[in-house]
Design a protein around this motif. Structure first.
Motif, PDB file in Angstrom:
ATOM      1  N   SER A   1       0.484  -1.145   0.185  1.00 27.67           N
ATOM      2  CA  SER A   1       0.264  -0.032   0.639  1.00 27.67           C
ATOM      3  C   SER A   1       1.012   1.606  -0.175  1.00 27.67           C
ATOM      4  CB  SER A   1      -0.896   0.038   1.205  1.00 27.67           C
ATOM      5  OG  SER A   1      -0.153  -0.218   2.416  1.00 27.67           O
ATOM      6  N   GLY A   2       0.381   2.062  -0.206  1.00 22.00           N
ATOM      7  CA  GLY A   2       1.173   3.718  -0.915  1.00 22.00           C
ATOM      8  C   GLY A   2       0.053   4.830  -0.677  1.00 22.00           C
ATOM      9  N   ASP A   3       0.889   5.661  -0.612  1.00 23.09           N
ATOM     10  CA  ASP A   3      -0.152   7.029  -2.009  1.00 23.09           C
ATOM     11  C   ASP A   3       0.273   7.577  -3.233  1.00 23.09           C
ATOM     12  OD1 ASP A   3      -1.291   9.340  -2.750  1.00 23.09           O
ATOM     13  OD2 ASP A   3      -1.106  10.675  -0.928  1.00 23.09           O
ATOM     14  N   PHE A   4      -0.372   6.405  -3.763  1.00 20.11           N
ATOM     15  CA  PHE A   4       0.303   6.829  -5.475  1.00 20.11           C
ATOM     16  C   PHE A   4       0.113   7.289  -6.305  1.00 20.11           C
ATOM     17  CE2 PHE A   4      -0.005   1.461  -3.993  1.00 20.11           C
ATOM     18  CZ  PHE A   4       1.953   1.985  -4.251  1.00 20.11           C
ATOM     19  N   ASP A   5      -1.701   7.971  -5.906  1.00 17.33           N
ATOM     20  CA  ASP A   5      -2.192   9.010  -6.690  1.00 17.33           C
ATOM     21  C   ASP A   5      -1.965  10.541  -6.286  1.00 17.33           C
ATOM     22  OD1 ASP A   5      -3.855   8.820  -4.892  1.00 17.33           O
ATOM     23  OD2 ASP A   5      -5.187   8.660  -6.197  1.00 17.33           O
ATOM     24  N   GLY A   6      -0.773  10.539  -5.069  1.00 14.71           N
ATOM     25  CA  GLY A   6      -0.785  12.378  -4.486  1.00 14.71           C
ATOM     26  C   GLY A   6      -2.482  12.431  -3.530  1.00 14.71           C
ATOM     27  N   ASP A   7      -3.144  11.722  -3.524  1.00 15.42           N
ATOM     28  CA  ASP A   7      -4.230  12.141  -2.303  1.00 15.42           C
ATOM     29  C   ASP A   7      -4.420  12.174  -1.392  1.00 15.42           C
ATOM     30  OD1 ASP A   7      -5.119   9.638  -2.532  1.00 15.42           O
ATOM     31  OD2 ASP A   7      -6.723   9.784  -3.202  1.00 15.42           O
TER      32      ASP A   7
ATOM     33  N   VAL B   1      -3.357  -1.493  -9.098  1.00 18.48           N
ATOM     34  CA  VAL B   1      -4.014  -1.093  -8.524  1.00 18.48           C
ATOM     35  C   VAL B   1      -5.279  -0.288  -8.090  1.00 18.48           C
ATOM     36  CG1 VAL B   1      -2.893   1.520  -7.581  1.00 18.48           C
ATOM     37  CG2 VAL B   1      -1.385   0.362  -9.241  1.00 18.48           C
ATOM     38  N   VAL B   2      -5.569  -0.420  -7.103  1.00 13.68           N
ATOM     39  CA  VAL B   2      -7.415  -0.204  -6.313  1.00 13.68           C
ATOM     40  C   VAL B   2      -7.185   0.825  -5.397  1.00 13.68           C
ATOM     41  CG1 VAL B   2      -8.915  -1.645  -5.282  1.00 13.68           C
ATOM     42  CG2 VAL B   2      -7.274  -3.009  -6.764  1.00 13.68           C
ATOM     43  N   ASP B   3      -8.766   1.494  -5.972  1.00 10.76           N
ATOM     44  CA  ASP B   3      -8.052   2.993  -5.053  1.00 10.76           C
ATOM     45  C   ASP B   3      -9.465   3.003  -4.240  1.00 10.76           C
ATOM     46  OD1 ASP B   3      -7.890   5.769  -4.546  1.00 10.76           O
ATOM     47  OD2 ASP B   3      -8.008   6.137  -6.072  1.00 10.76           O
ATOM     48  N   ASP B   4      -9.760   3.953  -3.445  1.00  6.51           N
ATOM     49  CA  ASP B   4     -11.156   4.286  -2.839  1.00  6.51           C
ATOM     50  C   ASP B   4     -11.808   5.066  -3.117  1.00  6.51           C
ATOM     51  OD1 ASP B   4     -12.972   3.628  -0.806  1.00  6.51           O
ATOM     52  OD2 ASP B   4     -11.552   4.881   0.986  1.00  6.51           O
ATOM     53  N   ALA B   5     -12.807   4.612  -3.729  1.00  5.55           N
ATOM     54  CA  ALA B   5     -14.407   5.845  -4.575  1.00  5.55           C
ATOM     55  C   ALA B   5     -14.586   6.018  -4.004  1.00  5.55           C
ATOM     56  CB  ALA B   5     -13.850   5.249  -6.240  1.00  5.55           C
ATOM     57  N   SER B   6     -16.051   6.698  -3.753  1.00  2.57           N
ATOM     58  CA  SER B   6     -17.528   7.051  -3.461  1.00  2.57           C
ATOM     59  C   SER B   6     -17.913   5.501  -3.453  1.00  2.57           C
ATOM     60  CB  SER B   6     -17.853   8.276  -3.132  1.00  2.57           C
ATOM     61  OG  SER B   6     -17.743   7.688  -4.796  1.00  2.57           O
TER      62      SER B   6
ATOM     63  N   LEU C   1     -10.544  -0.537  -9.658  1.00  8.96           N
ATOM     64  CA  LEU C   1      -9.756  -0.606 -10.100  1.00  8.96           C
ATOM     65  C   LEU C   1      -8.751   0.237 -10.742  1.00  8.96           C
ATOM     66  CD1 LEU C   1      -7.038  -2.318 -10.773  1.00  8.96           C
ATOM     67  CD2 LEU C   1      -8.474  -3.168 -12.832  1.00  8.96           C
ATOM     68  N   TRP C   2      -7.758   1.216 -10.513  1.00  7.17           N
ATOM     69  CA  TRP C   2      -7.453   2.353 -10.740  1.00  7.17           C
ATOM     70  C   TRP C   2      -6.322   2.687 -11.820  1.00  7.17           C
ATOM     71  CZ3 TRP C   2      -2.897   5.013  -9.380  1.00  7.17           C
ATOM     72  CH2 TRP C   2      -2.556   6.215  -9.608  1.00  7.17           C
ATOM     73  N   ARG C   3      -5.848   1.132 -11.912  1.00  2.00           N
ATOM     74  CA  ARG C   3      -4.551   1.079 -12.723  1.00  2.00           C
ATOM     75  C   ARG C   3      -4.179  -0.351 -12.466  1.00  2.00           C
ATOM     76  NH1 ARG C   3      -4.734   6.297 -13.966  1.00  2.00           N
ATOM     77  NH2 ARG C   3      -3.352   7.812 -14.043  1.00  2.00           N
ATOM     78  N   THR C   4      -3.547  -0.559 -14.339  1.00  4.89           N
ATOM     79  CA  THR C   4      -3.221  -1.919 -14.069  1.00  4.89           C
ATOM     80  C   THR C   4      -1.808  -1.528 -15.369  1.00  4.89           C
ATOM     81  OG1 THR C   4      -5.683  -2.383 -14.136  1.00  4.89           O
ATOM     82  CG2 THR C   4      -3.863  -3.882 -15.945  1.00  4.89           C
ATOM     83  N   PHE C   5      -0.846  -2.582 -15.151  1.00  3.39           N
ATOM     84  CA  PHE C   5       0.762  -2.868 -15.416  1.00  3.39           C
ATOM     85  C   PHE C   5       1.282  -4.436 -15.571  1.00  3.39           C
ATOM     86  CE2 PHE C   5       5.430  -1.514 -15.814  1.00  3.39           C
ATOM     87  CZ  PHE C   5       5.393  -1.534 -16.702  1.00  3.39           C
ATOM     88  N   ASP C   6       1.534  -3.991 -16.813  1.00  2.00           N
ATOM     89  CA  ASP C   6       1.985  -5.713 -16.921  1.00  2.00           C
ATOM     90  C   ASP C   6       3.388  -5.420 -17.652  1.00  2.00           C
ATOM     91  OD1 ASP C   6       3.107  -8.060 -18.474  1.00  2.00           O
ATOM     92  OD2 ASP C   6       1.322  -7.837 -20.376  1.00  2.00           O
ATOM     93  N   PRO C   7       4.512  -5.633 -16.779  1.00  2.00           N
ATOM     94  CA  PRO C   7       5.877  -5.260 -16.974  1.00  2.00           C
ATOM     95  C   PRO C   7       6.733  -6.179 -18.774  1.00  2.00           C
ATOM     96  CG  PRO C   7       6.005  -6.074 -15.396  1.00  2.00           C
ATOM     97  CD  PRO C   7       4.045  -5.937 -15.562  1.00  2.00           C
TER      98      PRO C   7
END
Length: 923
Positions: free
Chosen positions: A241-247, A273-278, A283-289
């Motif tokens: 966990s971390g503040d990946f979007d700066g909110d 990356v999963v975010d807390d929304a109202s 799901l906020w971000r998906t990344f395939d390296p």
């Protein structure tokens, strides 16, 4: 601990200075015709505000950005202590309100994969492990929250068996993992568990279970994370966990590796990356390296950690990809890392590569590794630490016959400011404790954490059973900071034993309530079915830790949540135990959140010293060009040091300090990483030379620019404090200036300290107005008496390295006669630091310093304890008065004797050094 010598330590913020006041006159008086001095009273103050005062005295108050340790402006989002600060409240009779604050959390623990009692729990949150009841040496912990199998029947690890070194799966992955974060923005660290589910119809999904277990009413949110079916079946799943979007709220990163497929060389890895929304967690971000596997169709296990690798408010992710080939030990392992950053459109790779340490031009490449992140060098930016193995073997010895034991490697990488260059590395070969050829253990993982184990304020590196104080140059086992007992790594004397994440885990958390991190260990073994808490008691002689066990908590022996066996050490048991520090209850914690408010402030002028004009006079044929007062450093045999003013490495904070002043209901001590960076962009030592006219009294003063960052109380043990602002104050280089006394008095604020007739009764340029020898004696006696009384209050006679009474008499030299002719006579007084004596000139006072936008309550100046303003005289300090000679025509009628004396004077709640003269007239 004895205090350091008085004149070598005075603590203020962080800058040094040499003050040398040398003589330049406004004109010679050898012909006796120059105009005399004026003794007009000081002008009335003309500046309405403190900002006006500072500007008038030559201090530029323009708001400029604070610079980082590379000289670059901090971003607007910079928060010196992070976006949320947790403060522990401790009872302390020495504090005015009976309590003190220190940074840190009173942490609880999330446990999964094992049980502490008969309840069929699949996830448990317990209070700190040392606070439960103790019976027969074992602690029964208080369970705050639990979810059992009936509630979460799908959150169960599969048991694939074959977990031995000779089995088909050399390293087993996990299908569930947990993390803790501030997902709601309330400052507490809630729990998040992600787990993979395989349904009977052949479909699979990842479930996310977020539990805000804050007492007394826990809330649970469960949601499905949409995952591409091509990523099933999952071999390994890890979360961070971390503040990946700066909110200013944490998000949840879930990384998964699919099981290998026949004929497919590369095994895919994907990050969500999963975010807390109202509407709940989305799901906020998906990344395939898109990794190219180093081995053919490898099994992949993962490690993941969040980090702040720049001064921006959002976090980065560090991912370790460990590969191994089924059924293979030798040449069957490989590892690499990736550093990921979230941007406006998605995630990108900042750095990647093999995990390798370059030591003496030799590369040591890890084949399996773990990762930890933290601020190793105190610049408020994290570094990355990897610890791993250069080999995995089926016994206790290396394939390399030249070494005894297994080859371990440790490597530290920097951050975005040094392009992730290596900042530290170490390699060592050693055997596991208790491991020998007859009873080997296959070591397949190195649990790695960063913690301040010895409480010295610096991060230490924990690698399995060893705790290292930085990157060691030699063998790790030769003199580690601490070494835990062998039972945390190897317990069974079993030739089929192994050690990795499938049967062990380690966490760092303050479980003893002393604001210092402890180590929590678990090894699922029939001989060691216990949770254990280890703490450090530093040895005063060598600084190493005397390790002791603070708590031992027995596991429930009847079964585990993933295997039908009743034997915790059954060879097919595969539990992947989880221990995650969380913070779910308000047990004596104050939470502060950054308000995004920052301003540059300045203290009021603080007087350091007052220098009398030398007793010279116009109209008596005197060489006034030579008249001067000097104050500065002398050169000793070993070093030259300057008179210093220093700003301490602790931030001040208090209620109301962020606004228009106010009292400090709570004053706290914050010694944290940011203190180190002050020495880089803002000077610690500055040598300056000041010159004053011969017929001018002078005031040497300092003002400190302070960056003030506002934090708001969002949680407190006192509801009345909710919403109250705190200020975190970071100093810049202190400013030292000199001003003529009347000019100084005319420009400071009406209620500020004025250097008036209470300090000097003479009139510059009028020799007869200077103190006589008897008046000098009376001044020294008066100030000695007053300061002696103060020192008894400020100094503990048992701890001080000097006598507070005998050391405060001031210093004097003279008298000597003024010379005849066109030359000059110098009278010098030298302070030499020696054996803790001669401490006549040590400041020690506390006052409320006004600032341009508020107040700094309780500023302390001087020597004892932890002072805000520190003055150091160095090895040797010279005070000198130079008096011009009188020509032959005027000498007989105007000759006089003079002396120099130096002392401290207290006025209006402050203390300052006074350099003065006395005169015996002979005419």
């Amino acid at each position: 601990m004895r205090r350091p010598h008085a004149l070598t330590k005075y603590v203020f913020f962080g800058v040094g200075l040499m003050l040398l006041l040398g003589g330049c006159s406004s004109g010679s008086d050898q012909d006796g015709t120059s105009d005399g001095p004026t003794d007009d009273p000081p002008d009335e103050p003309v500046n309405e505000t403190l900002v006006d005062t500072l500007n008038a005295l030559g201090i530029d108050t323009t708001d400029t950005p604070r610079l980082d340790d590379r000289g670059n402006p901090y971003p607007d989002s910079y928060a010196p202590l992070g976006t949320v600060v947790a403060m522990r409240v401790f009872e302390d009779a020495a504090e005015p309100d009976g309590e003190r604050l220190e940074m840190g959390r009173a942490e609880e623990l999330l446990l999964a994969g094992f049980r502490l009692d008969a309840r069929p729990g699949v996830m448990t949150v317990v209070d700190d492990l040392t606070s439960g009841s103790v019976s027969n040496g074992q602690t029964t912990s208080e369970i705050l929250f639990a979810r059992n199998r009936e509630e979460l029947p799908t959150m169960v690890e599969r048991n694939t068996g074959g977990n031995l070194a000779s089995g088909p799966r050399v390293v087993q992955g996990t299908r569930r993992d947990a993390t803790a974060g501030d997902f709601s923005g309330n400052g507490f660290r809630s729990t998040a568990v992600a787990y993979a589910v395989d349904y009977s119809d052949g479909t699979s999904e990842i479930r996310l279970l977020v539990t805000d277990a804050k007492a007394p009413a826990p809330t649970v949110t469960e949601t499905a994370v949409p995952v591409d079916p091509a990523m099933f079946p999952i071999n390994d799943l890890r979360v961070a966990s971390g503040d990946f979007d700066g909110d200013q709220k944490d998000e949840i990163a879930i990384v998964i590796a699919r099981e290998p497929r026949d004929g497919v060389l590369d095994t895919p890895v994907r990050l969500y990356v999963v975010d807390d929304a109202s509407t709940g967690y989305v799901l906020w971000r998906t990344f395939d390296p898109a990794l190219d596997s180093a081995l053919a169709s490898p099994l992949i296990t993962l490690s993941i950690a969040a980090a702040r690798l720049d001064h921006e408010i959002d976090s980065e992710l560090v991912l370790v990809v460990n590969e191994n080939v089924e059924g293979s030990l030798e040449n069957g392992f490989a590892t690499r890392y990736l550093v990921l950053k979230s941007g406006p459109t998605g995630l990108s790779v900042l750095s990647s590569g093999p995990i390798a340490a370059l030591i003496d031009e030799q590369e040591h490449v890890a084949v399996v590794a773990d990762v930890a992140t933290g601020d190793l060098d105190g610049d408020s930016v994290d570094e990355i630490v990897f610890a791993g193995l250069e080999e995995v073997v089926a016994n206790c010895a290396s394939h390399d016959s030249s070494v005894d034991g297994l080859k371990h490697v440790l490597v530290g990488l920097g951050n975005r400011y040094n392009d992730f260059a290596q900042v530290g590395a170490a390699a060592s070969a050693f055997r596991l404790p208790g491991c020998d050829d007859a009873n080997p253990t296959v070591l397949r993982f190195t649990h790695t954490n960063l913690l301040d184990f010895d409480g010295d304020g610096d991060l230490d590196i924990q690698v399995n059973h060893l705790v290292l104080d930085g990157f060691p140059a030699g063998a790790w086992t030769a003199a580690p900071l601490a070494q835990l007992p062998q039972g945390v790594v190897i317990a069974s004397q079993d030739p089929a034993a192994w050690y990795d994440r499938s049967n062990s885990t380690m966490a760092v958390s303050d479980q003893t309530g002393d604001a210092v991190a402890d180590i929590v260990t678990l090894l699922m073994d029939q001989n060691e079915p216990f949770l254990k808490v280890w703490t450090c008691d530093p040895d005063p002689d060598n600084g190493r830790c005397n390790v002791s066990r603070a708590a031992i908590v027995a596991l429930w022996p009847d079964d585990l949540d993933t295997t039908p066996s009743n034997n915790p050490a059954n060879d097919t048991s595969h539990v992947n135990p989880i221990i995650v520090p969380v913070d779910v209850d308000n047990d004596d914690v104050v939470m502060l959140r950054y308000t995004n408010e920052h301003r540059l402030d300045f203290t009021e002028p603080i007087v350091l010293a007052v220098l009398a004009a030398p007793p010279c006079e116009f109209g008596i044929g005197q060489n006034t060009d030579a008249c001067a007062t000097a104050w500065g450093s002398a050169t000793s045999a070993t070093a030259e040091r300057t008179y210093k003013v220093t700003v301490s490495g602790s931030a001040s904070f208090g209620i109301g300090a962020a606004g228009a002043g106010g009292s400090f209901k709570r004053k706290g001590k914050l010694s944290f990483e940011a203190s180190h960076e002050w020495s880089k962009s803002y000077e610690l030592t500055r040598s300056l030379s000041f010159t004053t006219g011969p017929l001018e009294d002078s005031v040497v003063f300092t003002a400190v620019p302070i960056d003030r960052y506002s934090y708001e109380t969002i949680t407190s043990t006192d509801p009345a404090e909710l919403g109250v602002r705190y200020s975190i104050d970071l100093p810049r280089s202190v400013i030292q200036l000199i001003a003529e006394r009347n000019f100084y008095n005319a420009n400071i604020q009406p209620d500020a300290l004025h250097i008036d007739e209470r300090v000097f009764t003479h009139v510059p340029g009028r020799v007869s107005s200077y103190p006589t020898a008897s008046e000098k004696d009376a001044t020294l006696l008066r100030e000695r008496s007053r300061l002696s009384d103060a020192r008894y209050t400020l100094f503990d006679p048992l701890l001080s390295m000097f006598d507070p009474v005998e050391a405060l008499g001031g210093m004097e030299t003279g008298p000597i006669s003024v010379g005849q002719g066109s030359g000059a006579t110098e009278l010098g007084l030298e302070y030499v630091e020696t054996y803790g004596q001669g401490n006549a000139l040590e400041l020690a006072f506390e006052f409320e310093s006004e600032t341009a936008y508020g107040a700094l309550v309780g500023w302390s100046v001087g020597l004892a304890g932890e002072r805000t303003l520190s003055i150091s005289h160095g090895d040797s300090t010279t005070y000198a008065g130079t008096i011009g000679s009188i020509d032959s025509a005027h000498f007989a009628d105007n000759r006089y004797e003079f002396g120099l004396f130096v002392y401290l004077q207290a006025l209006d709640g402050q203390e300052f050094e006074v350099v003065n003269f006395w005169v015996d007239q002979e005419r």
